[in-house]
Design a protein around this motif. Structure first.
Motif, PDB file in Angstrom:
ATOM      1  N   ASP A 245       2.295   2.631   3.825  1.00  0.00           N
ATOM      2  CA  ASP A 245       2.558   4.045   3.580  1.00  0.00           C
ATOM      3  C   ASP A 245       1.395   4.607   2.763  1.00  0.00           C
ATOM      4  O   ASP A 245       0.956   3.984   1.790  1.00  0.00           O
ATOM      5  N   ARG A 246       0.904   5.773   3.121  1.00  0.00           N
ATOM      6  CA  ARG A 246      -0.283   6.301   2.445  1.00  0.00           C
ATOM      7  C   ARG A 246      -0.027   6.628   0.981  1.00  0.00           C
ATOM      8  O   ARG A 246      -0.964   6.808   0.203  1.00  0.00           O
ATOM      9  N   ARG A 247       1.251   6.694   0.588  1.00  0.00           N
ATOM     10  CA  ARG A 247       1.569   6.941  -0.817  1.00  0.00           C
ATOM     11  C   ARG A 247       1.661   5.656  -1.635  1.00  0.00           C
ATOM     12  O   ARG A 247       1.822   5.709  -2.854  1.00  0.00           O
ATOM     13  N   ALA A 248       1.605   4.514  -0.966  1.00  0.00           N
ATOM     14  CA  ALA A 248       1.668   3.235  -1.679  1.00  0.00           C
ATOM     15  C   ALA A 248       0.354   3.002  -2.431  1.00  0.00           C
ATOM     16  O   ALA A 248      -0.671   3.623  -2.140  1.00  0.00           O
TER      17      ALA A 248
ATOM     18  N   ALA B 283       4.821   8.718   6.507  1.00  0.00           N
ATOM     19  CA  ALA B 283       3.363   8.833   6.589  1.00  0.00           C
ATOM     20  C   ALA B 283       2.738   7.458   6.468  1.00  0.00           C
ATOM     21  O   ALA B 283       2.471   6.980   5.365  1.00  0.00           O
TER      22      ALA B 283
ATOM     23  N   ARG C 142      13.752  10.934   0.992  1.00  0.00           N
ATOM     24  CA  ARG C 142      12.978  11.046  -0.227  1.00  0.00           C
ATOM     25  C   ARG C 142      12.086  12.277  -0.193  1.00  0.00           C
ATOM     26  O   ARG C 142      11.970  13.017  -1.156  1.00  0.00           O
ATOM     27  N   ALA C 143      11.459  12.532   0.955  1.00  0.00           N
ATOM     28  CA  ALA C 143      10.564  13.679   1.065  1.00  0.00           C
ATOM     29  C   ALA C 143      11.344  14.977   0.928  1.00  0.00           C
ATOM     30  O   ALA C 143      10.910  15.918   0.279  1.00  0.00           O
TER      31      ALA C 143
ATOM     32  N   GLY D 215      -3.046   1.894  -3.318  1.00  0.00           N
ATOM     33  CA  GLY D 215      -4.129   1.561  -2.398  1.00  0.00           C
ATOM     34  C   GLY D 215      -4.709   0.178  -2.620  1.00  0.00           C
ATOM     35  O   GLY D 215      -4.847  -0.279  -3.755  1.00  0.00           O
TER      36      GLY D 215
ATOM     37  N   SER E  26      -0.456   5.122   7.202  1.00  0.00           N
ATOM     38  CA  SER E  26      -1.884   5.281   7.484  1.00  0.00           C
ATOM     39  C   SER E  26      -2.299   4.393   8.640  1.00  0.00           C
ATOM     40  O   SER E  26      -1.597   3.485   8.996  1.00  0.00           O
TER      41      SER E  26
ATOM     42  N   ASN F  45      12.469   7.379   3.913  1.00  0.00           N
ATOM     43  CA  ASN F  45      11.286   8.199   3.669  1.00  0.00           C
ATOM     44  C   ASN F  45      11.600   9.676   3.894  1.00  0.00           C
ATOM     45  O   ASN F  45      11.173  10.548   3.139  1.00  0.00           O
TER      46      ASN F  45
END
Length: 257
Positions: A155-158, A255, A235-236, A160, A257, A232
């Motif tokens: 997930d792009r929010r995890a 989301a 949560r969003a 990096g 990546s 997800n």
């Protein structure tokens, strides 16, 4: 952002799955050859789990930026079902992953010789006293956990840069409780590749168990993908400011990546 070509992605998936099988599955006959017959001690099982984990970690960082390093048809299908991957790419990915698994199993025989086949080649099979129902549940739970970790880690929010470590450690942890029941395949390519190679070299292959493995792994992975997407989405939506009417609406799509 520049993107690799589809053939490059397929080659990366083939290589990544081959390395996973060679190192992870190969650790099983290697352990038996060096340490004696199964059942494994916990120390031996730990080393096998570590081999799988390090192979996954290495491949995520080596080819993750090329193909996503899915190296697992169940994960590929889960990504497609949840809209994170185009369906047109799925057949090629799965074919590449299975081909890589066969190549990896062949490499085990090439390195360890026929003795690797004689001690089972790491072919997934039910444990002693384990029936189809228990095996299905074990593989489904194990693959569910793996796929859920994959969805969360990429997930792009995890955080990096930690996806490979998270997924690899997830594999390590899953194998410990699941392996006594089913050898913890949790990957249709890992299941099928050694079976095909074992058959070619006269090994013992329980083909009647294959449908249970494949069904459990695919169902477990898809269930994890659907659940992660549902979490997800909730949560969003919950994160959208209720008092800000000008704020952009929360996205309903996970989301990745």
């Amino acid at each position: 952002m520049e993107e690799n070509t589809y053939p490059q992605k397929l080659l990366a998936e083939t290589l990544g799955t081959a390395v996973l099988v060679f190192i992870g599955v190969g650790s099983v006959p290697a352990t038996l050859i060096v340490g004696g017959d199964a059942p494994f001690t916990m120390a031996q099982l730990g080393m096998i789990s570590l081999a799988f984990a390090t192979a996954v970690i290495a491949m995520v960082y080596a080819i993750g930026h090329i193909s996503g390093c899915q190296i697992n048809p169940a994960v590929t299908l889960a990504l497609a079902v949840t809209g994170k991957m185009p369906w047109r790419d799925v057949p090629g990915y799965i074919a590449a992953q299975v081909a890589g698994a066969v190549l990896g199993a062949l490499a085990i025989v090439g390195v360890l010789g026929k003795k690797a086949v004689d001690v089972g080649l790491g072919i997934a099979a039910y444990g002693t006293g384990v029936g189809a129902g228990q095996a299905f549940f074990a593989e489904a739970v194990g693959t569910f956990i793996l796929a859920f970790v994959v969805f969360g880690a990429v997930d792009r929010r995890a955080a990096g840069g930690f996806a490979g470590l998270a997924i690899g450690l997830g594999v390590f942890a899953i194998i410990i409780p699941v392996a006594p029941a089913t050898a913890a395949s949790i990957n249709p390519a890992r299941t099928l590749g050694p079976m095909i190679t074992g058959q070619l070299f006269g090994g013992t292959v329980h083909w009647d168990q294959l449908p249970v493995y494949l069904a459990a792994e695919v169902i477990g992975a898809i269930a994890a993908g659907v659940l992660y997407t549902a979490l997800n989405t909730h949560r969003a939506s919950a994160a959208a400011p209720a008092d800000n009417r000008d704020a952009a609406p929360a996205t309903a799509e996970g989301a990745l990546s």
